[in-house]
Design a protein around this motif. Structure first.
Motif, mmCIF file in Angstrom:
data_model
loop_
_atom_site.group_PDB
_atom_site.id
_atom_site.type_symbol
_atom_site.label_atom_id
_atom_site.label_comp_id
_atom_site.label_asym_id
_atom_site.label_seq_id
_atom_site.Cartn_x
_atom_site.Cartn_y
_atom_site.Cartn_z
ATOM 1 N N PRO A 398 21.854 35.298 -84.594
ATOM 2 C CA PRO A 398 22.240 34.475 -83.438
ATOM 3 C C PRO A 398 21.081 34.331 -82.437
ATOM 4 C CG PRO A 398 24.036 35.939 -84.008
ATOM 5 C CD PRO A 398 22.886 36.313 -84.902
ATOM 6 N N ARG A 399 20.299 35.394 -82.295
ATOM 7 C CA ARG A 399 19.058 35.239 -81.520
ATOM 8 C C ARG A 399 17.967 36.098 -82.135
ATOM 9 N NH1 ARG A 399 20.078 35.111 -76.085
ATOM 10 N NH2 ARG A 399 19.321 32.980 -75.915
ATOM 11 N N TYR A 424 25.463 33.257 -89.633
ATOM 12 C CA TYR A 424 25.559 34.376 -88.687
ATOM 13 C C TYR A 424 26.124 33.939 -87.339
ATOM 14 C CZ TYR A 424 22.384 36.451 -92.127
ATOM 15 O OH TYR A 424 21.818 36.923 -93.291
ATOM 16 N N LEU A 425 26.633 32.735 -87.272
ATOM 17 C CA LEU A 425 27.138 32.235 -85.990
ATOM 18 C C LEU A 425 28.568 31.735 -86.112
ATOM 19 C CD1 LEU A 425 23.709 31.112 -85.501
ATOM 20 C CD2 LEU A 425 24.886 31.401 -83.333
ATOM 21 N N GLY A 426 29.372 32.466 -86.889
ATOM 22 C CA GLY A 426 30.800 32.176 -86.893
ATOM 23 C C GLY A 426 31.262 31.136 -87.884
ATOM 24 N N PHE A 427 30.450 30.932 -88.963
ATOM 25 C CA PHE A 427 30.854 30.008 -90.023
ATOM 26 C C PHE A 427 31.246 28.645 -89.435
ATOM 27 C CE2 PHE A 427 32.141 33.471 -93.356
ATOM 28 C CZ PHE A 427 30.941 34.100 -93.156
ATOM 29 N N LEU A 431 32.530 27.353 -82.382
ATOM 30 C CA LEU A 431 31.808 26.216 -81.814
ATOM 31 C C LEU A 431 30.431 26.694 -81.350
ATOM 32 C CD1 LEU A 431 33.351 23.706 -79.251
ATOM 33 C CD2 LEU A 431 30.933 24.307 -79.278
ATOM 34 N N ALA A 432 29.406 26.272 -82.073
ATOM 35 C CA ALA A 432 28.039 26.678 -81.717
ATOM 36 C C ALA A 432 27.145 25.462 -81.775
ATOM 37 C CB ALA A 432 27.531 27.734 -82.698
ATOM 38 N N TYR A 433 26.682 25.025 -80.636
ATOM 39 C CA TYR A 433 25.688 23.948 -80.604
ATOM 40 C C TYR A 433 24.324 24.617 -80.703
ATOM 41 C CZ TYR A 433 22.559 20.428 -78.597
ATOM 42 O OH TYR A 433 21.510 19.557 -78.375
ATOM 43 N N SER A 536 27.442 27.338 -75.601
ATOM 44 C CA SER A 536 28.182 27.878 -76.738
ATOM 45 C C SER A 536 27.402 28.906 -77.559
ATOM 46 C CB SER A 536 28.647 26.739 -77.650
ATOM 47 O OG SER A 536 27.534 25.993 -78.093
ATOM 48 N N ARG A 537 26.125 28.687 -77.768
ATOM 49 C CA ARG A 537 25.368 29.641 -78.596
ATOM 50 C C ARG A 537 25.187 30.962 -77.846
ATOM 51 N NH1 ARG A 537 19.464 30.742 -78.138
ATOM 52 N NH2 ARG A 537 18.965 32.027 -79.922
ATOM 53 N N GLU A 538 24.942 30.868 -76.524
ATOM 54 C CA GLU A 538 24.775 32.097 -75.736
ATOM 55 C C GLU A 538 26.082 32.896 -75.753
ATOM 56 O OE1 GLU A 538 21.646 32.438 -74.485
ATOM 57 O OE2 GLU A 538 22.233 34.526 -74.182
ATOM 58 N N THR A 539 27.191 32.183 -75.717
ATOM 59 C CA THR A 539 28.495 32.846 -75.757
ATOM 60 C C THR A 539 28.628 33.656 -77.046
ATOM 61 O OG1 THR A 539 29.493 31.177 -74.378
ATOM 62 C CG2 THR A 539 30.991 32.353 -75.843
ATOM 63 N N ILE A 540 28.213 33.055 -78.145
ATOM 64 C CA ILE A 540 28.299 33.760 -79.434
ATOM 65 C C ILE A 540 27.360 34.965 -79.446
ATOM 66 C CG2 ILE A 540 27.869 33.553 -81.921
ATOM 67 C CD1 ILE A 540 28.972 30.745 -81.791
ATOM 68 N N VAL A 541 26.151 34.772 -78.930
ATOM 69 C CA VAL A 541 25.214 35.902 -78.842
ATOM 70 C C VAL A 541 25.892 37.031 -78.056
ATOM 71 C CG1 VAL A 541 23.039 36.687 -77.812
ATOM 72 C CG2 VAL A 541 23.123 34.501 -79.029
ATOM 73 N N ASN A 542 26.564 36.678 -76.970
ATOM 74 C CA ASN A 542 27.181 37.713 -76.126
ATOM 75 C C ASN A 542 28.260 38.503 -76.853
ATOM 76 O OD1 ASN A 542 25.648 37.544 -73.796
ATOM 77 N ND2 ASN A 542 26.844 35.846 -72.969
ATOM 78 N N TYR A 543 29.113 37.821 -77.617
ATOM 79 C CA TYR A 543 30.172 38.620 -78.256
ATOM 80 C C TYR A 543 29.781 39.145 -79.635
ATOM 81 C CZ TYR A 543 31.993 34.219 -80.471
ATOM 82 O OH TYR A 543 32.156 33.048 -81.160
ATOM 83 N N MET A 544 28.604 38.729 -80.148
ATOM 84 C CA MET A 544 28.163 39.288 -81.436
ATOM 85 C C MET A 544 26.978 40.250 -81.268
ATOM 86 S SD MET A 544 28.281 36.245 -84.241
ATOM 87 C CE MET A 544 29.794 35.408 -84.683
ATOM 88 N N THR A 545 25.873 39.734 -80.738
ATOM 89 C CA THR A 545 24.631 40.527 -80.751
ATOM 90 C C THR A 545 23.872 40.392 -79.429
ATOM 91 O OG1 THR A 545 23.553 38.617 -81.764
ATOM 92 C CG2 THR A 545 24.276 40.356 -83.266
ATOM 93 N N PRO A 546 24.441 40.913 -78.327
ATOM 94 C CA PRO A 546 23.751 40.738 -77.045
ATOM 95 C C PRO A 546 22.493 41.594 -76.931
ATOM 96 C CG PRO A 546 25.695 42.113 -76.769
ATOM 97 C CD PRO A 546 25.706 41.640 -78.194
ATOM 98 N N LEU A 547 21.661 41.266 -75.985
ATOM 99 C CA LEU A 547 20.493 42.067 -75.574
ATOM 100 C C LEU A 547 19.511 42.360 -76.711
ATOM 101 C CD1 LEU A 547 22.281 44.668 -73.212
ATOM 102 C CD2 LEU A 547 21.096 42.563 -72.565
#
Ligand code: GCV
Length: 732
Positions: A398-399, A424-427, A431-433, A536-547
């Motif tokens: 994701p990042r 890696y971004l929720g199949f 919603l990932a732009y 949307s992509r930052e949101t996914i990073v936050n709930y999957m792989t933050p920091l």
């Protein structure tokens, strides 16, 4: 044209009396409820412009058309403009040979009018680009679309259509567009059995069984969509390639597809299995220095060009994840790539040789291995080889920080590889732009030749003056009626194409265009949908792989969280290898005290990543092992910051849900419902990711989840024991 449109048009042309109007209304109501908005039309929807003032203006500006050119490309451009005008304006401009036509289209070679209006300077270095210009002469307005090539004209036609679909003024155009990257290619990871590796939008588009005899119209629509955003190449088969793709029956099938794509300026490429000389050629070896092997590839390439005269070349995954390659024979990646390049060179074909290599037998950080392998080969590749590098050093997480090879191989053209399919971004349920991800990587500074040496400058060839340039997107397209599985996933196909043409475009400008072309020109709706997309992509990073966390998904199928994965047969396929959580802290130390991957970046970039005071939080745990109790820039401890990111991610999905709810009535019911339901799934899965990860990491930190946060729904064992079968994207 569908039945509804045909009836509507026929009724309009008969007469405009009251009866026909009433009938039109009845039929409109009937069919608008009977036909669903499946998303099949992508951003290529040619519905009547709803803004009447704008509509009238376009109609008055586009009354007559003088379109020169007879090639197959000119023919499809004419067809496109005709259906766009029919749909958008409800009328077609009158075709004329007059030099005073309101729309003049062609090349200086085939149109004397264009030759007299456009100066040679304006056409200089235009390659496959185009001009779209408005002229005013004696009170009369004229719009010119000019290209040096017919492909350029086709792209110019799509530009005009885009202007109209996004309702831009045509009154003072001075557009000069040149593609910044030469090869803009989709990589399909499609298998010959119809499955798609990491595909979440149904099965393969290619009906191998019916090819070459039957080519469905969908292939033409695929080509239209690609050409509309400037994509000019497609690799038909998976990089984990089957040698059968290079046998005569499959080459004939590929040739049939190439015939459909050719008018749209799209070349076909194939992934080549390195061991093909053994598997389908009857040789004992695939050693790239063996004369018999070289001869076999030369003959094979000759055969391919006999079927596909404009064949683009080969994409190769070698000595990676079990694929055969030159190292099986003690040879280097350059030896392998050059052998294929020599076979392709007489036909102007290219090799796209992937740098995605790593090996669990190599006792070094996986993130370092591609650089270790390829950097010493800089300058050793033939002129028709591009080394294709993923955007980050691990694997489309994701990042990821940009791949250290960008900027490190000045004597070799490097091709960017992005992944559009959301492995890696929720199949295709999240919603990932990804325009923001593409932009983040392209704009990253490699400092290779001082400040401002961006990754985009490497890929466009600007930094090291390379003429051969390329960019690839791993396709997210399948047999699903809406092509990409999630209506918003279409925006990743779209933005890949737009940014491949012009990496300088902003993610927000591309999102704006896409929304207008796909959903609506309503200003308020655009603002809301754009806000959803941009975050949307930052949101996914936050709930999957933050920091800066990475590679903590479930094993093998990659569906859902799996930070606990530790016994995967090899360490570099586990999660614990990457997060390294322990009682003290979490994160992969890639500084000089750890794997020192940081040293692969140029000194200025490395300094920023190494310095705890300067490194952006988003890359922190990628490069550092940080104590749970350490204070971050926000003033929070690492533990509190980590937890707050996970909770923020889930909250932001809920926010997207309420933003989307407000779109009711602003877009069609079908796609409204589809996205609303997918967001509900995403919300549940975001909570799953959050709770599983927070509970797992808590088992190391021993610190509490702040009381103000909602408690996880289950205990850690529950999440660890979840099992899934028949997850899409892999062979179960
Ligand atoms: C095509 C990752 C994916 C694999 C993919 C590989 C690659 O490892 O999980 O499915 O294989 O990348 O890019 O080659």
């Amino acid at each position: 044209m569908n039945l509804f449109k045909q009836l509507q048009r026929r009724l309009k042309s008969v007469n405009r009396n009251c009866v026909s109007m009433c009938l039109t209304l009845v039929i409109t109501l009937y069919y608008s409820s009977a036909f669903s908005e499946t998303g099949y039309r992508l951003w290529m929807r040619y519905d009547r412009i709803e803004n009447n003032k704008q509509l009238e203006q376009y109609r008055s500006q586009l009354q007559t058309i003088n379109f020169q050119g007879h090639s197959i490309t000119a023919q499809v451009a004419k067809k496109e403009i005709s259906s766009a005008f029919n749909g958008l304006l409800g009328t077609e401009p009158k075709v004329t040979l007059s030099s005073s036509a309101s729309l003049l289209i062609g090349t200086p070679e085939n149109s004397p009018q264009i030759k007299s209006l456009i100066t040679p300077k304006e056409l200089l270095n235009l390659s496959d680009g185009y001009l779209v210009k408005t002229f005013h002469n004696k009170g009369q307005q004229q719009i010119v679309i000019a290209g040096l090539t017919e492909k350029g004209v086709l792209y110019g036609v799509f530009h005009l259509i885009r202007l109209m679909k996004t309702q831009q003024s045509l009154s003072a155009l001075t557009i000069r567009e040149i593609p910044s990257i030469k090869n803009r290619v989709l990589n399909h990871w499609d298998n010959l059995d119809g499955t798609v590796e990491r595909g979440y939008a149904g099965t393969s588009l290619w009906e191998w069984h019916k090819l070459p005899g039957f080519t469905q119209t969908r292939y033409t629509d695929y080509a239209r969509a690609n050409a509309s955003v400037g994509i000019n190449g497609t690799v038909l088969n998976n990089v984990n390639a089957n040698a059968l793709s290079l046998t005569k029956p499959y080459l004939l099938k590929a040739a049939a597809l190439a015939n459909v794509f050719r008018p749209y300026g799209i070349k076909v490429y194939l992934s080549a299995r390195f061991s093909s000389p053994i598997e389908i050629g009857g040789l004992k070896t695939a050693d790239p220095l063996d004369p018999e092997v070289k001869r076999w590839w030369s003959m094979k390439v000759k055969e391919i060009y006999a079927y596909i005269p404009d064949f683009g070349g080969f994409l190769v995954k070698a000595n990676s994840e079990g694929q055969p390659g030159p190292q099986n024979y003690g040879r280097s990646h350059a030896d392998g790539a050059n052998m294929l390049a020599d076979a392709l060179a007489p036909f102007d074909g290219i090799v796209m040789w992937r740098a995605f290599v790593y090996d669990d037998k190599v006792p070094d950080d996986r993130a370092k291995q591609a650089y270790n392998e390829f950097k010493p080969l800089d300058g050793k590749f033939r002129a028709n080889v591009l080394v294709q590098v993923k955007n980050g050093a691990v694997d489309f997480q994701p990042r990821e920080p940009f791949h250290p090879l960008f900027g490190a191989m000045p004597a070799t053209p490097l091709m960017m590889e992005f992944q559009l399919t959301q492995e890696y971004l929720g199949f295709s349920t999240h919603l990932a732009y990804l325009g923001t991800l593409f932009k983040e990587t392209l704009a990253a500074d490699t400092y290779a030749k001082g400040k401002g040496s961006t990754v985009a400058d490497v890929v466009t060839g600007k930094l090291d003056q390379h003429q051969l340039t390329g960019i690839a997107g791993v396709a997210n397209i399948g047999s699903d009626v809406n092509w990409c599985g999630h209506p918003f996933a279409q925006s990743n196909w779209y933005s890949f194409g737009r940014m491949a043409w012009n990496p300088g475009l902003s993610a927000t400008a591309v999102a704006d265009e896409w929304i207008r072309m796909t959903f609506t020109n309503d200003i308020n709706a655009i603002a809301t949908i754009k806000e959803m997309m941009m975050g949307s992509r930052e949101t996914i990073v936050n709930y999957m792989t933050p920091l800066g966390l990475h590679h903590i998904m479930a094993r093998n199928h990659h569906y859902g969280p799996g930070p606990w994965v530790k016994d995967a047969g090899r360490a570099d396929w586990t999660s614990v290898y990457y997060h390294k959580a322990d009682a003290v802290g979490i994160g992969f130390d890639r500084t000089a005290t750890g794997s020192n991957a940081i040293a692969q970046y140029s000194p200025d970039a490395a300094r920023e990543f190494a310095d705890l005071a300067n490194i952006p939080d988003k890359y922190l745990l990628w490069f550092h092992h940080v104590k749970w109790s350490d204070k971050l820039r926000s003033g929070n401890t690492l533990w509190d910051e980590l937890v707050s990111h996970y909770y923020l991610g889930v909250r932001d999905v809920a926010k997207m849900q309420s933003q989307w709810k407000a779109m009711a009535g602003k877009i069609d019911e079908d796609r409204f419902k589809e996205v609303a339901e997918l967001l509900e799934i995403q919300h549940e899965e975001a909570k799953w990711w959050r709770d599983a990860c927070v509970l797992y990491f808590q088992s190391f930190s021993g610190l509490p989840i702040p009381a103000s946060y909602e408690k996880p729904a289950h205990d850690l064992a529950y999440y660890e024991n979840l099992r899934f079968y028949f997850v899409p994207g892999i062979k179960n």
